[in-house]
Motif scaffolding. Structure first.
Motif, PDB file in Angstrom:
ATOM      1  N   MET A   1       0.843  -1.174   0.000  1.00  0.00           N
ATOM      2  CA  MET A   1       0.000   0.000   0.000  1.00  0.00           C
ATOM      3  C   MET A   1       0.891   1.241   0.000  1.00  0.00           C
ATOM      4  SD  MET A   1      -2.920   1.289   2.733  1.00  0.00           S
ATOM      5  CE  MET A   1      -3.414  -0.361   3.064  1.00  0.00           C
ATOM      6  N   ILE A   2       0.590   2.172  -0.894  1.00  0.00           N
ATOM      7  CA  ILE A   2       1.326   3.432  -0.989  1.00  0.00           C
ATOM      8  C   ILE A   2       0.351   4.548  -0.623  1.00  0.00           C
ATOM      9  CG2 ILE A   2       2.619   4.965  -2.500  1.00  0.00           C
ATOM     10  CD1 ILE A   2       3.218   2.432  -4.206  1.00  0.00           C
ATOM     11  N   ILE A   3       0.729   5.396   0.331  1.00  0.00           N
ATOM     12  CA  ILE A   3      -0.188   6.415   0.854  1.00  0.00           C
ATOM     13  C   ILE A   3       0.483   7.785   0.826  1.00  0.00           C
ATOM     14  CG2 ILE A   3      -1.477   7.200   2.879  1.00  0.00           C
ATOM     15  CD1 ILE A   3      -1.678   4.314   3.769  1.00  0.00           C
ATOM     16  N   HIS A   4      -0.273   8.803   0.431  1.00  0.00           N
ATOM     17  CA  HIS A   4       0.165  10.197   0.549  1.00  0.00           C
ATOM     18  C   HIS A   4      -0.901  10.936   1.343  1.00  0.00           C
ATOM     19  CE1 HIS A   4       2.169  13.930  -0.409  1.00  0.00           C
ATOM     20  NE2 HIS A   4       0.982  14.448  -0.670  1.00  0.00           N
ATOM     21  N   ARG A   5      -0.530  11.464   2.510  1.00  0.00           N
ATOM     22  CA  ARG A   5      -1.479  12.148   3.395  1.00  0.00           C
ATOM     23  C   ARG A   5      -1.157  13.639   3.479  1.00  0.00           C
ATOM     24  NH1 ARG A   5      -0.638   7.339   6.758  1.00  0.00           N
ATOM     25  NH2 ARG A   5      -2.618   6.211   6.794  1.00  0.00           N
ATOM     26  N   THR A   6      -2.208  14.455   3.461  1.00  0.00           N
ATOM     27  CA  THR A   6      -2.045  15.885   3.654  1.00  0.00           C
ATOM     28  C   THR A   6      -1.588  16.179   5.080  1.00  0.00           C
ATOM     29  OG1 THR A   6      -3.815  16.229   2.071  1.00  0.00           O
ATOM     30  CG2 THR A   6      -3.235  18.099   3.433  1.00  0.00           C
ATOM     31  N   GLN A  61      -4.551  10.123  -0.353  1.00  0.00           N
ATOM     32  CA  GLN A  61      -4.561   9.332  -1.577  1.00  0.00           C
ATOM     33  C   GLN A  61      -3.761   8.068  -1.315  1.00  0.00           C
ATOM     34  OE1 GLN A  61      -5.744  12.904  -1.915  1.00  0.00           O
ATOM     35  NE2 GLN A  61      -3.539  12.950  -1.949  1.00  0.00           N
ATOM     36  N   ARG A  62      -4.266   6.955  -1.829  1.00  0.00           N
ATOM     37  CA  ARG A  62      -3.526   5.720  -1.620  1.00  0.00           C
ATOM     38  C   ARG A  62      -3.750   4.751  -2.762  1.00  0.00           C
ATOM     39  NH1 ARG A  62      -6.447   2.730   3.436  1.00  0.00           N
ATOM     40  NH2 ARG A  62      -8.478   2.449   2.478  1.00  0.00           N
ATOM     41  N   PHE A  63      -2.781   3.853  -2.918  1.00  0.00           N
ATOM     42  CA  PHE A  63      -2.882   2.774  -3.884  1.00  0.00           C
ATOM     43  C   PHE A  63      -3.019   1.479  -3.104  1.00  0.00           C
ATOM     44  CE2 PHE A  63      -0.628  -0.720  -5.991  1.00  0.00           C
ATOM     45  CZ  PHE A  63      -1.513  -0.918  -7.038  1.00  0.00           C
ATOM     46  N   LEU A  64      -4.083   0.718  -3.401  1.00  0.00           N
ATOM     47  CA  LEU A  64      -4.333  -0.567  -2.746  1.00  0.00           C
ATOM     48  C   LEU A  64      -4.081  -1.682  -3.760  1.00  0.00           C
ATOM     49  CD1 LEU A  64      -7.694   0.503  -1.100  1.00  0.00           C
ATOM     50  CD2 LEU A  64      -5.479   0.356   0.013  1.00  0.00           C
ATOM     51  N   VAL A  70      -6.208  -0.599  -6.943  1.00  0.00           N
ATOM     52  CA  VAL A  70      -7.192   0.477  -6.907  1.00  0.00           C
ATOM     53  C   VAL A  70      -6.528   1.734  -6.373  1.00  0.00           C
ATOM     54  CG1 VAL A  70      -9.346   1.245  -5.835  1.00  0.00           C
ATOM     55  CG2 VAL A  70      -9.106  -1.134  -6.509  1.00  0.00           C
ATOM     56  N   PHE A  71      -6.774   2.855  -7.056  1.00  0.00           N
ATOM     57  CA  PHE A  71      -6.392   4.161  -6.532  1.00  0.00           C
ATOM     58  C   PHE A  71      -7.578   4.704  -5.768  1.00  0.00           C
ATOM     59  CE2 PHE A  71      -3.416   3.938 -10.110  1.00  0.00           C
ATOM     60  CZ  PHE A  71      -2.246   4.259  -9.454  1.00  0.00           C
ATOM     61  N   MET A 145       8.533   8.502  -5.415  1.00  0.00           N
ATOM     62  CA  MET A 145       7.159   8.007  -5.337  1.00  0.00           C
ATOM     63  C   MET A 145       6.665   7.542  -6.706  1.00  0.00           C
ATOM     64  SD  MET A 145       3.769   9.598  -3.561  1.00  0.00           S
ATOM     65  CE  MET A 145       4.322   9.208  -1.908  1.00  0.00           C
ATOM     66  N   VAL A 146       7.082   8.218  -7.777  1.00  0.00           N
ATOM     67  CA  VAL A 146       6.719   7.784  -9.131  1.00  0.00           C
ATOM     68  C   VAL A 146       7.270   6.390  -9.393  1.00  0.00           C
ATOM     69  CG1 VAL A 146       7.205   8.206 -11.575  1.00  0.00           C
ATOM     70  CG2 VAL A 146       6.425  10.067 -10.144  1.00  0.00           C
TER      71      VAL A 146
END
Length: 163
Positions: A1-6, A61-64, A70-71, A145-146
């Motif tokens: 899981m990749i997550i970007h949090r504000t 935002q996260r990638f599961l 799923v984005f 991250m890319v």
């Protein structure tokens, strides 16, 4: 899981502290005996309430990777409780891009965008995964991250770099 949090940004926390300080600073407007001050206080706190509402609803935002990938974008109450969720399958996308958005009064912004392309080169789907101020350190984070997203999703990376 990749997550970007504000909420992982220090500016989010500093903004919350500034909102509290502004609320304290405006107290004399509502505690006054003069009607005019009450009117200005109502106006002041209405604006402050709107700002607090936007602050209290950061996004994540996260990638599961499960179910083919799923984005997902979640709007969170104070960064803790999800109240809205939007998702799109990885199959709707074809590439990952870094785009630079010019700003007039501050540093430019680097956006990590996941894009879908139709056969006739018309873009059909865009998912803004993360953004940073344009600086050398943030560009390195964005490129890392890319790479991470590309490896996890199998999507191609568009080679154009932000300036």
């Amino acid at each position: 899981m990749i997550i970007h949090r504000t909420t992982s940004s220090p500016i989010w926390w500093l903004s919350g502290i500034a909102l509290l300080a502004l609320a304290w600073w405006g107290k004399p407007l509502v505690l006054s005996d003069q009607f005019e001050n009450h009117f200005y206080g109502l106006f002041y706190y209405s604006i402050l309430a709107g700002m607090a509402l936007f602050w209290a609803l950061p996004s994540e935002q996260r990638f599961l990777p499960e179910n083919g990938g799923v984005f997902e974008r979640r709007t969170m109450l104070f960064g803790l409780i999800p109240i809205r969720k939007i998702s799109a399958p990885v199959s709707a996308f074809s590439e990952i891009r870094l785009e630079q958005d010019p700003n007039l009064f501050r540093k430019d912004t680097i956006w990590l965008i996941v894009c879908g392309i139709k056969d006739d080169a018309e873009q059909v789907e865009r998912f803004a995964f993360a953004n940073w101020p344009a600086s050398a350190n943030h560009l390195i984070k964005a490129q890392a991250m890319v790479e991470q997203l590309s490896q996890a999703t199998g999507l191609a990376i568009q080679l154009a770099r932000p300036d």
